[in-house]
Motif scaffolding. Structure first.
Motif, PDB file in Angstrom:
ATOM      1  N   PHE A   1       6.547  -5.736  -4.449  1.00  0.00           N
ATOM      2  CA  PHE A   1       5.185  -6.082  -3.925  1.00  0.00           C
ATOM      3  C   PHE A   1       5.275  -7.549  -3.447  1.00  0.00           C
ATOM      4  O   PHE A   1       5.332  -8.167  -4.508  1.00  0.00           O
ATOM      5  N   GLU A   2       4.617  -7.880  -2.530  1.00  0.00           N
ATOM      6  CA  GLU A   2       4.227  -9.380  -2.275  1.00  0.00           C
ATOM      7  C   GLU A   2       2.804  -9.637  -2.224  1.00  0.00           C
ATOM      8  O   GLU A   2       2.435 -10.709  -2.503  1.00  0.00           O
ATOM      9  N   SER A   3       2.107  -8.455  -2.118  1.00  0.00           N
ATOM     10  CA  SER A   3       0.643  -8.630  -2.212  1.00  0.00           C
ATOM     11  C   SER A   3       0.135  -6.840  -2.406  1.00  0.00           C
ATOM     12  O   SER A   3       0.758  -6.040  -2.022  1.00  0.00           O
ATOM     13  N   GLY A   4      -0.981  -7.131  -3.029  1.00  0.00           N
ATOM     14  CA  GLY A   4      -1.790  -5.839  -3.386  1.00  0.00           C
ATOM     15  C   GLY A   4      -1.006  -4.867  -4.535  1.00  0.00           C
ATOM     16  O   GLY A   4       0.035  -5.724  -5.325  1.00  0.00           O
ATOM     17  N   THR A   5      -1.498  -3.729  -4.951  1.00  0.00           N
ATOM     18  CA  THR A   5      -1.019  -3.241  -6.158  1.00  0.00           C
ATOM     19  C   THR A   5      -0.544  -1.845  -5.782  1.00  0.00           C
ATOM     20  O   THR A   5      -1.528  -1.279  -4.851  1.00  0.00           O
ATOM     21  N   GLY A   6       0.513  -1.210  -6.307  1.00  0.00           N
ATOM     22  CA  GLY A   6       0.932   0.104  -6.131  1.00  0.00           C
ATOM     23  C   GLY A   6       2.076   0.372  -6.906  1.00  0.00           C
ATOM     24  O   GLY A   6       2.552  -0.537  -7.677  1.00  0.00           O
ATOM     25  N   THR A   7       2.735   1.410  -6.463  1.00  0.00           N
ATOM     26  CA  THR A   7       4.139   1.782  -7.115  1.00  0.00           C
ATOM     27  C   THR A   7       5.208   2.432  -6.297  1.00  0.00           C
ATOM     28  O   THR A   7       4.757   2.865  -5.043  1.00  0.00           O
TER      29      THR A   7
ATOM     30  N   GLU B   1      -4.699   0.664  -1.770  1.00  0.00           N
ATOM     31  CA  GLU B   1      -5.156  -0.393  -0.937  1.00  0.00           C
ATOM     32  C   GLU B   1      -4.349  -1.102  -0.047  1.00  0.00           C
ATOM     33  O   GLU B   1      -3.097  -0.360  -0.116  1.00  0.00           O
TER      34      GLU B   1
ATOM     35  N   VAL C   1       4.984  -4.918   1.149  1.00  0.00           N
ATOM     36  CA  VAL C   1       6.160  -4.803   0.295  1.00  0.00           C
ATOM     37  C   VAL C   1       7.369  -5.567   1.173  1.00  0.00           C
ATOM     38  O   VAL C   1       7.237  -5.770   2.305  1.00  0.00           O
TER      39      VAL C   1
ATOM     40  N   ALA D   1       0.083   3.760  -2.770  1.00  0.00           N
ATOM     41  CA  ALA D   1      -0.980   2.609  -2.826  1.00  0.00           C
ATOM     42  C   ALA D   1      -2.271   2.976  -2.492  1.00  0.00           C
ATOM     43  O   ALA D   1      -2.525   3.847  -1.588  1.00  0.00           O
TER      44      ALA D   1
ATOM     45  N   VAL E   1      -1.340  -3.221   1.040  1.00  0.00           N
ATOM     46  CA  VAL E   1      -0.150  -3.659   0.284  1.00  0.00           C
ATOM     47  C   VAL E   1       0.766  -4.465   1.307  1.00  0.00           C
ATOM     48  O   VAL E   1       0.775  -3.744   2.470  1.00  0.00           O
TER      49      VAL E   1
END
Length: 211
Positions: free
Chosen positions: A20-26, A41, A45, A39, A43
């Motif tokens: 991930f370069e920005s935001g939050t997730g899996t 929000e 990747v 995600a 993001v």
């Protein structure tokens, strides 16, 4: 939300991982080139790649795996090797438990021109090699499934052969001259008598051999 994503590597490279370069997730699997990102929000990747590995051949037997050691995403069934001889002696490249092919590129580091291709039958295969000291030679061992990186082990090793010199009188031996034989292995030789002669026998002139 779930978003399927796929990464494609350029020739000579293989997928490394997703980040991930920005935001939050899996990620469902961050180490697999085709995965799903989850995600809630916005993001960004990024797919990371690395150059394919070329493994040096030595006189020590090493185990390789097509799934773990494959060269690139475009060659998932191929493991690449290099060999730099220290002298001009004759050697054998032993490849054990491979059913497929071994392509020899000579000193072509760009891996574009195959000088010779050897068929591997799944057992122990021996390929005669000799080179110029200090120069590097390249080999590609490809599984019979080619573009599939399956979980299959094989062993690669450079070995010092025995030299069997075969000659004949009043006939022809096939093969003749120096034959390079792996320790513990055997080889077949044939005698073809000239016209008016019959084959008599094989004789060991020097050294120790079982006929």
């Amino acid at each position: 939300a779930a978003y399927p994503i796929t990464a494609t590597a350029n020739s000579g490279y293989r997928f490394d991982k997703w980040v991930f370069e920005s935001g939050t997730g899996t990620f469902d699997d961050p180490d697999y080139y085709s995965t799903v990102v989850f995600a809630a929000e916005s993001v960004t990747v990024k797919a990371l790649f690395r150059r394919g590995d070329i493994y040096p051949l030595t006189t020590t037997a090493e185990t390789y795996n097509f799934q773990k050691h494959y060269f690139s995403d475009k060659q998932r069934g191929t493991v690449m090797f290099s060999w730099t001889p220290a002298d001009t002696n004759h050697y054998l490249l032993k490849l054990d438990s491979v059913k497929g092919t071994c392509a020899y590129y000579e000193t072509d580091s760009l891996l574009t021109t195959v000088a010779k291709t050897h068929i591997l039958d799944g057992g122990a295969s021996y390929i005669h090699i000799q080179g110029t000291p200090g120069k590097t030679y390249y080999f590609a061992v490809t599984d019979s499934l080619q573009n599939t990186s399956r979980n299959k082990n094989f062993v690669a090793q450079v070995i010092v052969p025995y030299v069997l010199f075969v000659e004949s009188t009043r006939g022809r031996a096939v093969p003749s001259g120096n034959i390079y034989v792996a320790p513990g292995a055997d080889t077949a030789v044939y005698a073809i008598p000239y016209g008016g002669y019959n084959f008599d026998s094989w004789k060991v002139i020097s050294g120790s051999a079982k006929i």
